[in-house]
Design an enzyme around this catalytic site. Structure first.
Site, PDB file in Angstrom:
ATOM      1  N   TYR A  78       0.793  -1.230   0.000  1.00 31.89           N
ATOM      2  CA  TYR A  78       0.000   0.000   0.000  1.00 31.89           C
ATOM      3  C   TYR A  78       0.825   1.281   0.000  1.00 31.89           C
ATOM      4  O   TYR A  78       0.319   2.347   0.346  1.00 31.89           O
ATOM      5  CB  TYR A  78      -0.943   0.009   1.205  1.00 31.89           C
ATOM      6  N   SER A 152      -4.088  -5.186   8.523  1.00 37.03           N
ATOM      7  CA  SER A 152      -4.805  -5.758   7.391  1.00 37.03           C
ATOM      8  C   SER A 152      -3.879  -6.707   6.619  1.00 37.03           C
ATOM      9  O   SER A 152      -3.317  -7.626   7.200  1.00 37.03           O
ATOM     10  CB  SER A 152      -5.361  -4.646   6.510  1.00 37.03           C
ATOM     11  N   TYR A 153      -3.661  -6.466   5.324  1.00 38.17           N
ATOM     12  CA  TYR A 153      -2.724  -7.317   4.579  1.00 38.17           C
ATOM     13  C   TYR A 153      -1.321  -7.241   5.179  1.00 38.17           C
ATOM     14  O   TYR A 153      -0.556  -8.205   5.107  1.00 38.17           O
ATOM     15  CB  TYR A 153      -2.695  -6.886   3.111  1.00 38.17           C
ATOM     16  N   TRP A 200     -11.860  -4.484  -2.426  1.00 36.35           N
ATOM     17  CA  TRP A 200     -10.448  -4.478  -2.042  1.00 36.35           C
ATOM     18  C   TRP A 200      -9.558  -4.443  -3.274  1.00 36.35           C
ATOM     19  O   TRP A 200      -8.615  -3.649  -3.367  1.00 36.35           O
ATOM     20  CB  TRP A 200     -10.169  -5.716  -1.191  1.00 36.35           C
ATOM     21  N   ASP A 299     -14.575  -4.537  12.875  1.00 36.54           N
ATOM     22  CA  ASP A 299     -13.590  -4.829  11.851  1.00 36.54           C
ATOM     23  C   ASP A 299     -13.900  -6.159  11.166  1.00 36.54           C
ATOM     24  O   ASP A 299     -14.343  -7.112  11.818  1.00 36.54           O
ATOM     25  CB  ASP A 299     -12.190  -4.882  12.471  1.00 36.54           C
ATOM     26  N   HIS A 334     -13.059  -1.363   9.466  1.00 39.03           N
ATOM     27  CA  HIS A 334     -11.926  -1.496   8.552  1.00 39.03           C
ATOM     28  C   HIS A 334     -11.989  -0.424   7.469  1.00 39.03           C
ATOM     29  O   HIS A 334     -13.025  -0.201   6.865  1.00 39.03           O
ATOM     30  CB  HIS A 334     -11.933  -2.881   7.910  1.00 39.03           C
TER      31      HIS A 334
END
Length: 637
Positions: A78, A152-153, A200, A299, A334
């Site tokens: 990101y 997250s990721y 996403w 979340d 989220h």
């Protein structure tokens, strides 16, 4: 040490200044000191080689002083959010961490932004993460101790190497991330998480690959930005009106070249070797370092966040990892704005968390060895939500405990009941400890996948301005005939529900496969029906998402267990506890088409007639973990 308390860590004033909201004067002083320290931070970009020779671009933020220093590492896809230019050694969080005596590394994962290679989402992160950790430990500016952080990721990029035990990993701090990337990431109890997967990819990986393709073709920076913006705008215009409705799932082609792994996910609906090699839940014994698990009640990955904490406490590979693992949860959703709101409801200024301060304190203990009592404090710190009686301004309080759910928590079992007409909130559905014969008649509704129940908030991701996540009024949804509504009497006392909520549902379907959804709702005295938790179960996976699918016999009753997730909320005196039952929540979850065909390949739609049973032989019930509310407040008395 008391096992349950509402005081923050350590001294209240100091704890709030380092990990919660700060008073304006303290905040201004801290900002001035941080600014002065960050002015001494330098940054350059290095290329970290992976075992196959691919090099990953890594921003290296260096503290002032001779070093060497411990390392904190974030591996992220990101660093560039399409269509915008990316990070360029100007990340304020990394400057802050470096100003606190860490070499802070901000690395682009394989195939993203400045890094080489082709991305294979999720599958690539174990080997690359391991190599990145060991590379960082071997650099001349490193003490050899490496910690990882991010959400997250970026939480996935921590757990994937951690389950392979890198020798120089000293601590991890995964935020808002999962434990099983098949269940409660890509699928939820067997149903493809459609909105998450499509939104996403549009917001992140597919758009970033669109930029990389243009750059590889020699497009100018201006053309890259304008063409990417146009592609994203087209996706935003079509995702809710077109993309999510396409059947079969493989008929959606927009990610074929931009995010081909999307099609790998829908090609593997069952838990198989594809998912097993990523599964954290089967490998906690390989994790030898403490984990700071940070999550939010609204979340999308909150089930995994809590499971990672709970299982690490009992199964981690070292005593230090088991003892040192912590859980921090607040009310947040989220990819939402970083404030104290979770959807419609603002839970007030106490629902704040200073992540940077939390990270520094965590890594000071585990990377620098500073005896700051982190490992001596209660391992659970959670924000307990207190919804409002009227309006959308609530409140809440922080509490600590030795476990989650807190010690002394008991199960409140509320049975579903009706006279056979629980359809809509105006029906006769009830929740009560006991159900008499007059309230034991079965309820019926028709589930038509062409007209699914619309999603309204909940634990979702990722484009909140198109489909918002969090807490919202469910009153409009509760007017639908295909939504069964069971409501308890107004509460005579405050009831703190803290822990995992589940539903036992007895149901019959006319279809060989179908879905059943469940939603826990807090009905405020002003009529606002606030969603707390929701989940679903796909009939063919009723035995569990890790087991082979098994279809049902039409007309035969089956028992379904639906784990709704975790919460910490007070159902206040005068509020009502409500449960909604239906068969769809779209586009959050892909529609069950009520057939036995492979979901990704099936375009046929069948209408299902659904029956919910709640007689003495088929006791459908809502199970709530109720904490001893009096003890929650004993520190304030």
């Amino acid at each position: 040490m008391k096992s349950l308390q509402t005081r923050p860590w350590g001294d209240p004033a100091r704890a709030r200044s380092r990990a919660f909201g700060t008073a304006p004067l303290i905040a201004a002083l801290s900002a001035a000191l941080a600014s002065a320290a960050q002015a001494q931070v330098t940054c350059h970009i290095e290329s970290a080689p992976m075992r196959d020779g691919v090099k990953l671009a890594t921003e290296v933020y260096m503290p002032s002083g001779p070093g060497p220093f411990p390392v904190v590492l974030q591996r992220t896809p990101y660093n560039r959010s399409p269509p915008n230019p990316g990070s360029n050694c100007n990340n304020a969080q990394f400057q802050f961490l470096a100003s606190n005596g860490y070499v802070a590394l901000n690395q682009d994962v394989r195939g993203r932004y400045r890094s080489q290679g082709v991305m294979d989402a999720m599958q690539q992160e174990a080997a690359d993460g391991y190599d990145a950790i060991e590379w960082a430990a071997a650099q001349p500016w490193s003490t050899g101790k490496v910690g990882t952080f991010g959400g997250s990721y970026v939480g996935l990029t921590q757990w994937q190497p951690a389950i392979h035990t890198p020798p120089h990993l000293a601590a991890i701090a995964p935020q808002v991330t999962a434990s099983d990337y098949h269940d409660h990431w890509t699928y939820v109890n067997g149903a493809f998480d459609l909105w998450f997967a499509q939104s996403w990819m549009l917001l992140t990986f597919a758009g970033e690959q669109f930029m990389r393709n243009l750059e590889a073709a020699g497009a100018s920076p201006a053309d890259v930005q304008s063409k990417t913006a146009a592609w994203i705008a087209n996706g935003r215009a079509n995702i809710l009106t077109n993309w999510v409705w396409k059947l079969p799932l493989t008929a959606f082609d927009d990610y074929r070249t931009l995010a081909p792994y999307y099609y790998d996910w829908i090609a593997h609906p069952n838990y198989d070797d594809f998912w097993a090699k990523l599964d954290v839940e089967t490998r906690y014994e390989n994790v030898k370092v403490p984990a700071l698990n940070i999550g939010g009640w609204y979340d999308i990955f909150q089930i995994g966040t809590v499971r990672n904490f709970q299982q690490m406490k009992t199964e981690a590979g070292t005593r230090a990892a088991r003892r040192g693992t912590h859980l921090v949860m607040r009310s947040s959703c989220h990819a939402c704005p970083a404030n104290t709101k979770a959807g419609d409801i603002d839970f007030g200024p106490d629902n704040a968390l200073d992540l940077n301060a939390l990270y520094v304190r965590w890594f000071d203990r585990w990377l620098k060895g500073i005896p700051n009592s982190v490992d001596d404090e209660p391992p659970v710190r959670i924000f307990v939500m207190v919804p409002p009686d009227a309006g959308t301004i609530g409140s809440g309080f922080w509490m600590t405990a030795d476990s989650f759910p807190p010690p002394g928590t008991e199960t409140l079992r509320l049975r579903l009941g009706s006279g056979g007409h629980a359809n809509t909130a105006a029906g006769d559905g009830i929740l009560s400890r006991e159900v008499d014969g007059g309230r034991a008649r079965a309820d019926h509704f028709v589930y038509d996948p062409r007209d699914p129940v619309p999603t309204k908030g909940g634990d979702m991701c990722c484009i909140n301005d198109l489909l918002a996540s969090g807490a919202f009024d469910q009153s409009a949804i509760e007017k639908r005939k295909d939504v069964l509504v069971y409501t308890g009497a107004p509460l005579r006392r405050d009831t703190a529900v803290i822990g995992t909520v589940s539903v036992k549902l007895w149901a019959i379907s006319s279809a060989p496969d179908t879905d059943f959804t469940a939603k826990l709702v807090d009905v405020h005295p002003d009529g606002y029906a606030q969603n707390i938790l929701d989940r679903l179960v796909r009939a063919r996976y009723r035995w569990g998402s890790k087991l082979p699918p098994s279809f049902i016999r039409p007309g035969q009753p089956y028992e379904y267990r639906i784990e709704l997730g975790n919460t910490a909320t007070v159902f206040k005196k005068g509020h009502q506890i409500r449960l909604e039952i239906s068969s769809s929540n779209f586009p959050h979850y892909v529609r069950n088409q009520n057939t036995t065909a492979p979901v990704a390949l099936d375009a046929r739609i069948v209408v299902a007639n659904q029956t919910v049973l709640h007689d003495d032989d088929h006791q459908s019930a809502l199970e709530l973990p109720v904490a001893p509310l009096g003890r929650l407040h004993d520190e304030d008395d």
